[in-house]
Scaffold this motif. Structure first.
Motif, short mmCIF file in Angstrom:
data_model
loop_
_atom_site.label_atom_id
_atom_site.label_comp_id
_atom_site.label_asym_id
_atom_site.label_seq_id
_atom_site.Cartn_x
_atom_site.Cartn_y
_atom_site.Cartn_z
N UNK A 93 0.73 -0.85 0.05
CA UNK A 93 0.19 -0.07 -0.81
C UNK A 93 1.03 1.24 0.09
N UNK A 94 0.45 2.71 0.03
CA UNK A 94 0.99 3.77 0.22
C UNK A 94 0.70 3.70 1.37
N UNK A 95 1.82 4.77 1.32
CA UNK A 95 1.80 5.56 2.65
C UNK A 95 0.72 6.47 3.16
N UNK A 96 0.35 7.13 2.13
CA UNK A 96 -1.52 7.75 2.02
C UNK A 96 -2.22 7.68 1.11
N UNK A 97 -3.64 8.13 1.17
CA UNK A 97 -4.30 8.10 -0.07
C UNK A 97 -3.63 8.96 -1.10
N UNK A 98 -3.95 7.98 -2.42
CA UNK A 98 -3.06 8.49 -3.22
C UNK A 98 -2.88 10.03 -3.68
N UNK A 99 -4.59 10.63 -3.55
CA UNK A 99 -4.85 12.23 -3.76
C UNK A 99 -3.83 13.04 -3.40
N UNK A 100 -3.27 12.87 -1.66
CA UNK A 100 -3.44 13.00 -0.25
C UNK A 100 -1.24 13.31 -0.84
N UNK A 101 -1.95 12.00 -1.60
CA UNK A 101 0.26 11.75 -1.31
C UNK A 101 0.77 12.74 -2.57
N UNK A 102 0.12 12.53 -3.72
CA UNK A 102 0.90 12.88 -5.10
C UNK A 102 0.71 14.38 -4.66
N UNK A 103 -0.81 15.32 -3.87
CA UNK A 103 -0.40 16.63 -3.41
C UNK A 103 0.47 16.88 -2.87
N UNK A 104 0.84 16.12 -1.94
CA UNK A 104 2.47 16.19 -0.63
C UNK A 104 3.34 16.49 -1.72
N UNK A 105 3.83 15.73 -3.00
CA UNK A 105 5.20 15.33 -2.97
C UNK A 105 4.79 16.60 -4.30
N UNK A 106 3.63 16.45 -4.77
CA UNK A 106 3.86 17.65 -5.90
C UNK A 106 4.86 19.17 -5.42
N UNK A 107 3.76 19.15 -3.96
CA UNK A 107 4.13 20.52 -3.23
C UNK A 107 5.17 20.16 -2.44
N UNK A 108 6.11 19.22 -2.72
CA UNK A 108 7.78 19.47 -2.30
C UNK A 108 8.11 19.69 -3.99
#
Length: 203
Positions: A93-108
């Motif tokens: 599994x991913x470390x978070x819900x996929x949409x939230x994880x993608x948002x976090x990594x895009x910001x980063x």
């Protein structure tokens, strides 16, 4: 005084409850732990690293949480078969819900390249809003197994509400086998490329 052969009303009420409890307990044993599940291997995504130099006068950007259809709203890694059916790869599994994880990594990713950026909901009034739709993020096995990341991205003027630009970004990495670890690592590789492309395009 009640007869010994006739249970009291209190005992009569307790008996069915006790029997029901035994039935539930037996059911739990039949389900191998009743709610316990095999521990999953947890994987994360990587934001691309760049030269973090802030350009003076650069507009502020806010990244909204990406939208997605239900199979992509979870923390599971999905596989789309030749017939279009979708399933999950077990044990990962991913470390978070996929949409939230993608948002976090895009910001980063934007931060790593020196852009003034935040996520929605932090009280920032941005010049530009980045909206993303997850078209696909998983494994496709039609015509050979591949880890595929496909995002539709729009930049929107926050003052006028008009779409400034839009583009579809896609990354794909071939898979020798469809296993949890190989799928997660290949999807991370594909996503990192897509993140870098989005940053260069919207920067």
């Amino acid at each position: 005084m009640p007869s010994r052969d006739c249970p009291s009303p209190a005992r009569s009420r307790r008996a069915p409850l006790f029997a029901a409890a035994l039935a539930v307990g037996a059911g739990c044993l039949g389900l191998a732990g009743c709610g316990s599940s095999t521990p999953s291997q947890v994987y994360d995504l990587t934001a691309p690293v760049g030269a973090a130099r802030q350009t003076p006068g650069r507009t502020q950007l806010v990244v909204a949480e990406p939208t997605a259809l239900q199979p992509l709203e979870s923390d599971r890694i999905i596989v789309r078969a030749n017939d279009g059916s979708v399933s999950n790869i077990g044990g990962v599994q991913w470390s978070d819900r996929l949409p939230r994880l993608l948002q976090t990594r895009l910001v980063e990713a934007f931060e790593n390249h020196g852009r003034a950026v935040a996520r929605t909901g932090v009280g920032v009034n941005p010049d530009t809003l980045l909206q993303t739709e997850i078209r696909f993020f998983g494994v496709r096995v039609d015509g050979g197994a591949q880890a595929v990341v496909e995002l539709s991205v729009k930049t929107i003027n926050n003052n006028s509400g008009k779409i400034v630009a839009s583009r579809v970004f896609k990354g794909a990495v071939p898979l020798a086998e469809v296993s949890g670890k190989s799928a997660a690592l290949a999807l991370d590789q594909a996503a990192t490329k897509v993140f870098a492309d989005v940053v260069r395009w919207a920067h």
